[in-house]
Design an enzyme around this catalytic site. Sequence first.
Site, PDB file in Angstrom:
ATOM      1  N   ASP A  88     -10.607  -8.812   8.115  1.00  0.00           N
ATOM      2  CA  ASP A  88     -12.034  -8.689   7.796  1.00  0.00           C
ATOM      3  C   ASP A  88     -12.710 -10.055   7.759  1.00  0.00           C
ATOM      4  OD1 ASP A  88     -12.124  -5.996   7.748  1.00  0.00           O
ATOM      5  OD2 ASP A  88     -12.647  -5.780   5.633  1.00  0.00           O
TER       6      ASP A  88
ATOM      7  N   ASP B  83      -5.168  -6.977   5.874  1.00  0.00           N
ATOM      8  CA  ASP B  83      -6.392  -6.262   5.518  1.00  0.00           C
ATOM      9  C   ASP B  83      -7.504  -7.279   5.249  1.00  0.00           C
ATOM     10  OD1 ASP B  83      -8.123  -4.313   4.732  1.00  0.00           O
ATOM     11  OD2 ASP B  83      -6.987  -3.640   2.989  1.00  0.00           O
TER      12      ASP B  83
ATOM     13  N   ASP C 101      -2.949 -17.699   1.623  1.00  0.00           N
ATOM     14  CA  ASP C 101      -4.176 -18.227   1.008  1.00  0.00           C
ATOM     15  C   ASP C 101      -4.696 -19.424   1.805  1.00  0.00           C
ATOM     16  OD1 ASP C 101      -1.811 -19.441   0.163  1.00  0.00           O
ATOM     17  OD2 ASP C 101      -2.635 -20.131  -1.733  1.00  0.00           O
TER      18      ASP C 101
ATOM     19  N   LYS D 218       3.442 -15.160   1.740  1.00  0.00           N
ATOM     20  CA  LYS D 218       3.427 -15.888   0.460  1.00  0.00           C
ATOM     21  C   LYS D 218       4.881 -16.159   0.059  1.00  0.00           C
ATOM     22  CE  LYS D 218       0.483 -16.763  -2.166  1.00  0.00           C
ATOM     23  NZ  LYS D 218      -0.061 -18.141  -2.369  1.00  0.00           N
TER      24      LYS D 218
ATOM     25  N   TYR E  73       0.819  -1.214   0.000  1.00  0.00           N
ATOM     26  CA  TYR E  73       0.000   0.000   0.000  1.00  0.00           C
ATOM     27  C   TYR E  73       0.855   1.267   0.000  1.00  0.00           C
ATOM     28  CZ  TYR E  73      -3.997  -3.011   1.140  1.00  0.00           C
ATOM     29  OH  TYR E  73      -4.968  -3.983   1.111  1.00  0.00           O
TER      30      TYR E  73
END
Length: 370
Positions: free
Chosen positions: A255, A251, A227, A194, A143
């Site tokens: 959620d 992020d 993942d 990852k 970001y």
Amino acid sequence: MGSGKMLLILAGDGIGPEVMAEVRRLIEWLERKRGFGLQVIEGLVGGAAIDAHGVPIDEATMADAMAADAVLLGAVGGPKWDSLPFERKPERGLLRLRKDLELFANLRPAVVFNALVDASPLKPELVRGLDIMIVRELTGGVYFGEPRGIETLADGSRRGVNTQVYTTEEIRRVARVAFEIAAGRSKRVCSADKANVMESGVLWREEVQRLHDEAFPDIELTHMYADNCAMQLVRNPSQFDVIVTDNLFGDILSDEAAMLTGSLGMLPSASLGAADAVGRRRALYEPVHGSAPDIAGKGIANPLAVILSFAMCLRLSLDRAGDAALIEAAVQRVLDGGLRTADIMQVDKARISTRVMGEAIIRELDKIAA
Ligand code: NAD
């Protein structure tokens, strides 16, 4: 007896002041019954600050935020200020706080209270007793990484670029927060990355492991691809205690974990900065929800997210873990007793207002502490 601690309360907009009133009631109770001499100062943020001072947070309030042991924020924003230019919007006040306080670690607990187990979209047996803490890196990664932007290529097509970048220090400081939090829980950290496809993920995994081996060998550390972590969170969420991950994966995973609990009005959060010489970390506590303009002014908002944020603040910034546990126990008992604000209403339960919920918590505190 003074605690020497200072809390800055920024109630903000919409339901912010309504739910914050119930925290003030708790602070009064702690003063009266537990001898807690907390110094509380108040300020304006968001639309309320724009109306009063023309800016979403003024310099005096920023100075208070820098001096305080912790900041507790309600919520900012609302339709009244939607047409303002981006730089003057209420949300800029919150962004400035996060930036100037250098809050690099975002803590999002996902706790399922037994009484609300049916609010989860997952089967009750999967989420009963769930208590996960997601620690998300907040100021680095894709970001913020450079280069970034959208460019037009020679053939007229376009190319969008963002850069995932982390340094040793950025990884170590957020991992340290995760290990320290885990030390006060069930001593397990799962780091999500990852590393199978990203060099920044390889570095993330190596640095988290290195810090663990150097400083936190008694914490159980596992690594998981992000993942797979997303999948495991819905398959078997109870396997997790503390999850630490980067800004982008955090992020999404935070959620996802929030949804396991099924109710926005119950979700607290904390954002922590670097520790100073005496170990004091800058910190901002806030509910995950926004200013809920659709119900603002009606007195029906759920105050439990900000009350649980205050409990986190007591535990992590104000050296009052015992008081935090008392408040969490009182919340649990009120829910067990069948009282519900409209957002968490269930069949056969009693629908109550923001204020009555606050009063019910105080009543339970009186009983527990008697
Ligand atoms: P929201 O979280 O304010 O509301 C979403 C829905 O959840 C609404 O129906 C609302 O009534 C309900 N809700 C939220 N909190 C509740 C509570 N405590 N009790 C009962 N019901 C609750 O999100 P939104 O509607 O997307 O945004 C509204 C405003 O809040 C916007 O101006 C937005 O920019 C701002 N916002 C601020 C923050 C923040 O201050 N951190 C976060 C998100 C949104």
